[in-house]
Design a protein around this motif. Structure first.
Motif, PDB file in Angstrom:
ATOM      1  N   TYR A 158      -1.467   9.023   9.478  1.00  0.00           N
ATOM      2  CA  TYR A 158      -1.661   8.393   8.171  1.00  0.00           C
ATOM      3  C   TYR A 158      -3.148   8.185   7.903  1.00  0.00           C
ATOM      4  O   TYR A 158      -3.646   8.491   6.822  1.00  0.00           O
ATOM      5  CB  TYR A 158      -0.906   7.059   8.096  1.00  0.00           C
ATOM      6  CG  TYR A 158      -1.187   6.287   6.835  1.00  0.00           C
ATOM      7  CD1 TYR A 158      -0.521   6.583   5.651  1.00  0.00           C
ATOM      8  CD2 TYR A 158      -2.147   5.270   6.812  1.00  0.00           C
ATOM      9  CE1 TYR A 158      -0.788   5.888   4.482  1.00  0.00           C
ATOM     10  CE2 TYR A 158      -2.428   4.577   5.648  1.00  0.00           C
ATOM     11  CZ  TYR A 158      -1.742   4.887   4.482  1.00  0.00           C
ATOM     12  OH  TYR A 158      -2.026   4.199   3.328  1.00  0.00           O
ATOM     13  N   ASN A 186      -5.947   9.032   4.987  1.00  0.00           N
ATOM     14  CA  ASN A 186      -6.181   7.792   4.234  1.00  0.00           C
ATOM     15  C   ASN A 186      -7.190   6.947   4.997  1.00  0.00           C
ATOM     16  O   ASN A 186      -6.880   5.866   5.496  1.00  0.00           O
ATOM     17  CB  ASN A 186      -4.866   7.009   4.053  1.00  0.00           C
ATOM     18  CG  ASN A 186      -3.835   7.771   3.277  1.00  0.00           C
ATOM     19  OD1 ASN A 186      -3.865   7.791   2.059  1.00  0.00           O
ATOM     20  ND2 ASN A 186      -2.922   8.438   3.979  1.00  0.00           N
ATOM     21  N   VAL A 242       0.840  -1.191   0.000  1.00  0.00           N
ATOM     22  CA  VAL A 242       0.000   0.000   0.000  1.00  0.00           C
ATOM     23  C   VAL A 242       0.879   1.246   0.000  1.00  0.00           C
ATOM     24  O   VAL A 242       0.687   2.157  -0.799  1.00  0.00           O
ATOM     25  CB  VAL A 242      -0.941   0.026   1.231  1.00  0.00           C
ATOM     26  CG1 VAL A 242      -1.697   1.347   1.327  1.00  0.00           C
ATOM     27  CG2 VAL A 242      -1.911  -1.147   1.186  1.00  0.00           C
ATOM     28  N   CYS A 243       1.870   1.289   0.905  1.00  0.00           N
ATOM     29  CA  CYS A 243       2.720   2.471   1.047  1.00  0.00           C
ATOM     30  C   CYS A 243       4.033   2.057   1.693  1.00  0.00           C
ATOM     31  O   CYS A 243       4.074   1.127   2.490  1.00  0.00           O
ATOM     32  CB  CYS A 243       1.995   3.508   1.922  1.00  0.00           C
ATOM     33  SG  CYS A 243       2.899   5.036   2.201  1.00  0.00           S
ATOM     34  N   ARG A 244       5.099   2.777   1.337  1.00  0.00           N
ATOM     35  CA  ARG A 244       6.409   2.550   1.961  1.00  0.00           C
ATOM     36  C   ARG A 244       6.930   3.869   2.493  1.00  0.00           C
ATOM     37  O   ARG A 244       6.788   4.914   1.872  1.00  0.00           O
ATOM     38  CB  ARG A 244       7.408   1.986   0.950  1.00  0.00           C
ATOM     39  CG  ARG A 244       7.094   0.555   0.548  1.00  0.00           C
ATOM     40  CD  ARG A 244       8.050   0.046  -0.474  1.00  0.00           C
ATOM     41  NE  ARG A 244       9.284  -0.384   0.147  1.00  0.00           N
ATOM     42  CZ  ARG A 244      10.158  -1.193  -0.442  1.00  0.00           C
ATOM     43  NH1 ARG A 244       9.954  -1.631  -1.659  1.00  0.00           N
ATOM     44  NH2 ARG A 244      11.250  -1.543   0.176  1.00  0.00           N
ATOM     45  N   ASN A 245       7.542   3.805   3.651  1.00  0.00           N
ATOM     46  CA  ASN A 245       8.228   4.950   4.245  1.00  0.00           C
ATOM     47  C   ASN A 245       7.354   6.190   4.379  1.00  0.00           C
ATOM     48  O   ASN A 245       7.732   7.279   3.962  1.00  0.00           O
ATOM     49  CB  ASN A 245       9.511   5.272   3.479  1.00  0.00           C
ATOM     50  CG  ASN A 245      10.440   4.080   3.405  1.00  0.00           C
ATOM     51  OD1 ASN A 245      10.661   3.531   2.335  1.00  0.00           O
ATOM     52  ND2 ASN A 245      10.956   3.631   4.533  1.00  0.00           N
ATOM     53  N   PHE A 246       6.188   6.028   4.980  1.00  0.00           N
ATOM     54  CA  PHE A 246       5.340   7.177   5.278  1.00  0.00           C
ATOM     55  C   PHE A 246       6.001   7.944   6.419  1.00  0.00           C
ATOM     56  O   PHE A 246       6.203   7.421   7.504  1.00  0.00           O
ATOM     57  CB  PHE A 246       3.924   6.734   5.689  1.00  0.00           C
ATOM     58  CG  PHE A 246       3.060   7.851   6.169  1.00  0.00           C
ATOM     59  CD1 PHE A 246       2.435   8.696   5.259  1.00  0.00           C
ATOM     60  CD2 PHE A 246       2.887   8.086   7.530  1.00  0.00           C
ATOM     61  CE1 PHE A 246       1.640   9.743   5.702  1.00  0.00           C
ATOM     62  CE2 PHE A 246       2.089   9.120   7.979  1.00  0.00           C
ATOM     63  CZ  PHE A 246       1.469   9.963   7.061  1.00  0.00           C
TER      64      PHE A 246
END
Length: 120
Positions: free
Chosen positions: A90, A94, A34-38
């Motif tokens: 986050y 989201n 879904v996401c990396r390094n938020f």
């Protein structure tokens, strides 16, 4: 004019390599990225993935040796609080109705990978 590129510190390169190793490992277990390094002021969420219908926040820890504690032991209550705070931020942008789980992927210098689901 030429600019000198600054080399990354070795510990940052090791961290990136460990995150990539964890990401690939979790892909083989069926998780979807879904996401990396938020990044936010509360800290960083290393990996965010889906495990079926569950949104999984994954902290990746690497330790070359266990001399000062294992990779898993390095996820202290303070670190957990920062991860939870970053997750709230986050989720504020989201939104999701999915259940959320916090996992830890601990990687040791000998290459062992421990995946602790629902770690905290």
């Amino acid at each position: 004019m030429l600019t000198k590129l600054k080399a990354k510190a070795p510990h940052l390169t090791r961290g990136e390599n460990a995150e990539e190793q964890a990401h690939n490992f979790l892909l083989t277990k069926g998780l979807k990225p879904v996401c990396r390094n938020f990044r936010c002021k509360q800290g960083e969420l290393d990996l965010i993935m889906l495990d079926k219908e569950t949104l999984v926040i994954i902290e990746v820890r690497f330790r070359k040796t266990d001399k000062y504690g294992s990779a898993l032991e390095s996820v202290t209550h303070k670190k957990q609080s920062r991860i939870i705070a970053a997750t709230h931020l986050y989720l504020s942008s989201n939104r999701t109705d999915r259940p959320i789980r916090f996992d830890v992927v601990a990687i040791s210098g000998n290459g062992n990978i421990d995946w602790i689901q629902n770690a905290f």
